[in-house]
Design a protein around this motif. Sequence first.
Motif, PDB file in Angstrom:
ATOM      1  N   ALA A 252       0.786  -1.223   0.000  1.00  0.00           N
ATOM      2  CA  ALA A 252       0.000   0.000   0.000  1.00  0.00           C
ATOM      3  C   ALA A 252       0.821   1.277   0.000  1.00  0.00           C
ATOM      4  O   ALA A 252       0.307   2.341  -0.382  1.00  0.00           O
ATOM      5  CB  ALA A 252      -0.915   0.017   1.231  1.00  0.00           C
ATOM      6  N   GLU A 253       2.095   1.206   0.422  1.00  0.00           N
ATOM      7  CA  GLU A 253       2.809   2.453   0.696  1.00  0.00           C
ATOM      8  C   GLU A 253       4.313   2.240   0.714  1.00  0.00           C
ATOM      9  O   GLU A 253       4.806   1.211   1.171  1.00  0.00           O
ATOM     10  CB  GLU A 253       2.363   2.986   2.064  1.00  0.00           C
ATOM     11  N   LEU A 254       5.018   3.247   0.240  1.00  0.00           N
ATOM     12  CA  LEU A 254       6.442   3.413   0.502  1.00  0.00           C
ATOM     13  C   LEU A 254       6.611   4.730   1.233  1.00  0.00           C
ATOM     14  O   LEU A 254       6.200   5.784   0.733  1.00  0.00           O
ATOM     15  CB  LEU A 254       7.246   3.439  -0.800  1.00  0.00           C
ATOM     16  N   GLY A 255       7.196   4.688   2.439  1.00  0.00           N
ATOM     17  CA  GLY A 255       7.382   5.897   3.232  1.00  0.00           C
ATOM     18  C   GLY A 255       8.823   6.026   3.696  1.00  0.00           C
ATOM     19  O   GLY A 255       9.521   5.031   3.898  1.00  0.00           O
ATOM     20  N   VAL A 256       9.264   7.279   3.877  1.00  0.00           N
ATOM     21  CA  VAL A 256      10.630   7.580   4.301  1.00  0.00           C
ATOM     22  C   VAL A 256      10.580   8.417   5.576  1.00  0.00           C
ATOM     23  O   VAL A 256       9.924   9.465   5.610  1.00  0.00           O
ATOM     24  CB  VAL A 256      11.392   8.367   3.215  1.00  0.00           C
ATOM     25  N   GLY A 257      11.270   7.981   6.640  1.00  0.00           N
ATOM     26  CA  GLY A 257      11.328   8.728   7.886  1.00  0.00           C
ATOM     27  C   GLY A 257      12.252   9.927   7.786  1.00  0.00           C
ATOM     28  O   GLY A 257      13.379   9.807   7.315  1.00  0.00           O
ATOM     29  N   LEU A 258      11.781  11.111   8.278  1.00  0.00           N
ATOM     30  CA  LEU A 258      12.528  12.351   8.090  1.00  0.00           C
ATOM     31  C   LEU A 258      12.565  13.253   9.324  1.00  0.00           C
ATOM     32  O   LEU A 258      12.889  14.434   9.227  1.00  0.00           O
ATOM     33  CB  LEU A 258      11.928  13.136   6.907  1.00  0.00           C
ATOM     34  N   ASN A 259      12.255  12.716  10.502  1.00  0.00           N
ATOM     35  CA  ASN A 259      12.273  13.529  11.729  1.00  0.00           C
ATOM     36  C   ASN A 259      13.544  13.234  12.532  1.00  0.00           C
ATOM     37  O   ASN A 259      13.690  12.152  13.094  1.00  0.00           O
ATOM     38  CB  ASN A 259      11.045  13.243  12.586  1.00  0.00           C
ATOM     39  N   ILE A 275      15.189   8.601  11.254  1.00  0.00           N
ATOM     40  CA  ILE A 275      16.213   8.636  10.212  1.00  0.00           C
ATOM     41  C   ILE A 275      17.354   7.723  10.656  1.00  0.00           C
ATOM     42  O   ILE A 275      17.806   7.832  11.797  1.00  0.00           O
ATOM     43  CB  ILE A 275      16.752  10.067  10.020  1.00  0.00           C
ATOM     44  N   PRO A 276      17.866   6.780   9.847  1.00  0.00           N
ATOM     45  CA  PRO A 276      17.504   6.512   8.451  1.00  0.00           C
ATOM     46  C   PRO A 276      16.670   5.229   8.336  1.00  0.00           C
ATOM     47  O   PRO A 276      17.181   4.122   8.336  1.00  0.00           O
ATOM     48  CB  PRO A 276      18.865   6.301   7.803  1.00  0.00           C
ATOM     49  N   THR A 277      15.353   5.370   8.232  1.00  0.00           N
ATOM     50  CA  THR A 277      14.486   4.227   7.984  1.00  0.00           C
ATOM     51  C   THR A 277      13.545   4.536   6.826  1.00  0.00           C
ATOM     52  O   THR A 277      13.295   5.700   6.492  1.00  0.00           O
ATOM     53  CB  THR A 277      13.610   3.859   9.202  1.00  0.00           C
ATOM     54  N   ALA A 278      13.033   3.474   6.239  1.00  0.00           N
ATOM     55  CA  ALA A 278      11.898   3.552   5.315  1.00  0.00           C
ATOM     56  C   ALA A 278      10.910   2.493   5.757  1.00  0.00           C
ATOM     57  O   ALA A 278      11.263   1.555   6.481  1.00  0.00           O
ATOM     58  CB  ALA A 278      12.329   3.320   3.869  1.00  0.00           C
ATOM     59  N   HIS A 279       9.673   2.646   5.354  1.00  0.00           N
ATOM     60  CA  HIS A 279       8.685   1.625   5.683  1.00  0.00           C
ATOM     61  C   HIS A 279       7.827   1.295   4.479  1.00  0.00           C
ATOM     62  O   HIS A 279       7.567   2.136   3.616  1.00  0.00           O
ATOM     63  CB  HIS A 279       7.811   2.019   6.872  1.00  0.00           C
TER      64      HIS A 279
END
Length: 322
Positions: A252-259, A275-279
């Motif tokens: 459903a989704e590709l997301g990138v952590g940016l906080n 940071i640095p993760t993606a989900h």
Amino acid sequence: MKEALMMQGARTIMDNCVSLKAGETVLIVTDMVQENIAKVLAAAAVERGAEVVVSTMKPRQRAGEEPPKLIAESMKFADVVLIPVSYSVTHTFAVKEAAENGARLLVLTDFTEEMLISGGIEADFRAIKPVCKGVADAFAKGSKVHVTSPGGTDLWLDITGRRGNALYCVVEPGEFSTIPTVEANSSPVEGSANGRIVADASVPYLGIGVLNEPIVVDVKDGFITDIRGGRQAEVLKKDLASHNDPNCYNIAELGVGLNPKCKLCGIMLEDEGVIPTAHIGIGTSITLGGTVKAPTHYDLLMWNPKIEVDGRVLVDGDKVNL
């Protein structure tokens, strides 16, 4: 007296995130577990001269379950909707329709009192906005996406024609965001995802949290075909099977952590901003620009992603190339 410390985060939400004005209507949707957080948010809203309504429901049984119809209808008529709840209602028709009616929505899923005091809530959300919007814009303009990671992720997605969503905890009319995660995401074209996901950071749902060992997920034509790993993988596998709905397996989704202030702790809205993760989100995609509604929406987090959009490296670990 802890509420005095929590008020700092509540004021950040009112002043920086939703820009609350005197006379506006604020609807706080909560459940019987999160009432203390709702109380602090209500106090901060009253302090700013708002008309405040608090609607309390039984905790939902799972992430993605719709709130009661009475509450869902009320959400359409509020200027601001704040949602401190135990289980996420982010990916619901109620949130989608409230946004379409012009509400400014902020979701506080599985929030703890400490999260109003320190951690991701301390970030300068407006300063992060340009990077978050830049990644979202790159997604919106892109087509073919390749996601890899040192842990073993190797996943191809097609995001042609899909919007990029910039969630940086600041909302205008018709927008929703989660908090304190800051992330850019997109929803792939249904049926387009192929490859392998290796989650080695967190699955902050179902009591799984920070991962003790990787969860390996095989994907074909947009759907999960196999899940393996240890005990935590079995929890995820059994829950998805229990719903007896193939849409639970949708990519459903590709997301990138940016906080930069978020820390991995097993709580969804802290973990997804790290940071640095993606989900990779699985299940419902309707609030992200996709077309799938499932009984659930879960996110599988990986460390140190490399994300290429149409052959150009957009994200490489903690580096964003705009």
